[in-house]
Design an enzyme around this catalytic site. Structure first.
Site, short mmCIF file in Angstrom:
data_model
loop_
_atom_site.label_atom_id
_atom_site.label_comp_id
_atom_site.label_asym_id
_atom_site.label_seq_id
_atom_site.Cartn_x
_atom_site.Cartn_y
_atom_site.Cartn_z
CE LYS A 1 -3.44 -0.94 -0.66
NZ LYS A 1 -3.81 -1.56 -1.98
CG HIS B 1 4.15 -5.97 -1.46
ND1 HIS B 1 4.31 -4.70 -1.96
CD2 HIS B 1 2.85 -6.32 -1.71
CE1 HIS B 1 3.17 -4.30 -2.50
NE2 HIS B 1 2.28 -5.26 -2.36
CB SER C 1 -3.62 2.61 2.11
OG SER C 1 -3.85 2.13 0.81
P1 A3P Z 1 -5.23 4.80 -0.74
O1 A3P Z 1 -5.82 3.54 -0.21
O2 A3P Z 1 -4.70 5.69 0.35
O3 A3P Z 1 -6.11 5.52 -1.66
P2 A3P Z 1 -0.41 -0.14 -3.71
O4 A3P Z 1 -0.43 0.06 -5.17
O5 A3P Z 1 0.95 -0.23 -3.11
O6 A3P Z 1 -1.34 -1.23 -3.29
O7 A3P Z 1 -0.96 1.21 -3.06
C1 A3P Z 1 -2.30 1.58 -3.22
C2 A3P Z 1 -2.45 3.01 -2.74
O8 A3P Z 1 -1.87 3.89 -3.73
C3 A3P Z 1 -3.90 3.41 -2.61
O9 A3P Z 1 -3.92 4.41 -1.58
C4 A3P Z 1 -4.17 4.00 -3.98
O10 A3P Z 1 -5.29 4.83 -4.06
C5 A3P Z 1 -2.88 4.78 -4.17
N1 A3P Z 1 -2.62 5.13 -5.58
C6 A3P Z 1 -2.67 4.34 -6.66
N2 A3P Z 1 -2.40 5.03 -7.78
C7 A3P Z 1 -2.18 6.31 -7.40
C8 A3P Z 1 -1.87 7.52 -8.09
N3 A3P Z 1 -1.74 7.55 -9.39
N4 A3P Z 1 -1.73 8.65 -7.35
C9 A3P Z 1 -1.87 8.63 -6.01
N5 A3P Z 1 -2.16 7.51 -5.30
C10 A3P Z 1 -2.32 6.38 -5.98
#
Ligand code: A3P
Length: 293
Positions: free
Chosen positions: A45, A106, A136
């Site tokens: 996340k 990860h 998140s």
């Molecule tokens: P939130 O749950 O805070 O919205 P991962 O890809 O490591 O699983 O992380 C997911 C998190 O990154 C989520 O956070 C998601 O919304 C956010 N995320 C994904 N794409 C993004 C982008 N282009 N800009 C900002 N945040 C992004």
């Protein structure tokens, strides 16, 4: 949802991981990386999908025909992830791809397959402040029916702080890559920096990957990798994952994408306890992590 698909955690070298990953660990450990492969490493996340999309856009110089060729998980396989029967696994996808491959993990640094270091692969590590990360992760565990049951928020936060969630200690994870960043080919970036100044950060990533892109291409990539653009992009928003795995009535994968959403979740008391614990655990390795921008 009958709860049958939710995984339990087991361990590899003391690091809690979903049981099915542990079951097929041997083949991850002996994966053969090639010199040209690029590894994107994050604690869950931290902005993995965002970094993946940026990297794929950079390597394809913003060509949408190419970057929309397949969903994220097909374009850039998740090396340690596997289905319960071991069939649908990151490893099996990677084995049929030709290098250069962009690979997601990860894993904490000590569990990254040795061949990545032997081959001298480039690694991009993205860190995100732990308060937004745990918020998140909590919402992700509510919606991802393959993850362990998150339980109530207060207990979840406690589990994060005591390093009991999948992929283990956030604290050791960010410190492990930070300490090695100058000894290995690791570009260490921050979610908060990318949010604050994506042009600067995308340029840094492109340069790290050995590409000099025009300002116009960088601007285009930044535009295509905003939260709203990715949320609308079926090849970047995980909408191809079936509802039997992602329960979108519980939460969205592309949820908020903000810095500071933790303020909507942490009580004043939780924040005070977290801060105290955070400073104790991070005292031996000060990393410039920002909780707001
Ligand atoms: P939130 O749950 O805070 O919205 P991962 O890809 O490591 O699983 O992380 C997911 C998190 O990154 C989520 O956070 C998601 O919304 C956010 N995320 C994904 N794409 C993004 C982008 N282009 N800009 C900002 N945040 C992004």
């Amino acid at each position: 949802m009958d709860g049958k698909t939710r995984s339990t955690l087991s361990q590899v070298q003391g690091v809690p991981l979903p049981e099915r990953i542990v079951k097929y660990w041997a083949r991850v450990e002996k994966f053969q990386a090639s010199k040209e492969d690029v590894l994107i490493a994050t604690y869950p996340k931290a902005g993995t999908t965002w970094t993946q999309e940026v990297v794929d856009q950079i390597l394809n110089e913003g060509d949408l025909e190419k970057t929309k060729r397949a969903p994220t998980q097909v374009r850039m396989p998740f090396i340690e992830m596997t289905s319960a029967d071991g069939e649908n696994a990151g490893i099996t996808k990677l084995e049929v791809m030709d290098p250069p491959r962009v690979i997601k993990t990860h894993l904490p640094i000590q569990l990254v397959p040795q061949s990545f270091w032997e081959a001298g692969c480039k690694v991009i590590y993205m860190a995100r402040n732990p308060k937004d990360t745990v918020v998140s992760y909590y919402h992700f565990d509510r919606m991802n029916l393959y993850q362990p049951e998150p339980g109530p928020w207060q207990e979840y936060l406690e589990k994060f702080m005591t390093c009991q969630l999948g992929w283990g200690s956030w604290y050791d994870h960010v410190k492990g890559y930070w300490r090695e960043r100058n000894n290995k080919a690791i570009l260490y970036i921050f979610f908060e920096d990318m949010k604050e100044d994506p042009v600067r950060e995308v340029t840094r990533i492109a340069e790290f990957l050995g590409l000099q892109l025009s300002k116009c291409t960088i601007d285009h990539i930044v535009k295509m990798t905003t939260f709203s653009a990715m949320r609308e992009n079926p090849m970047a928003n995980y909408s191809t994952v079936p509802d039997t795995i992602f329960d979108r009535t519980a939460s969205e994968f592309m949820r908020k994408g903000e810095v500071g959403d933790w303020k909507n979740h942490f009580s004043a008391q939780e924040d005070a306890v977290f801060e105290d614990h955070y400073h104790k655990l991070m005292a031996d390795c000060p990393i410039p992590i920002r909780f707001t921008i």
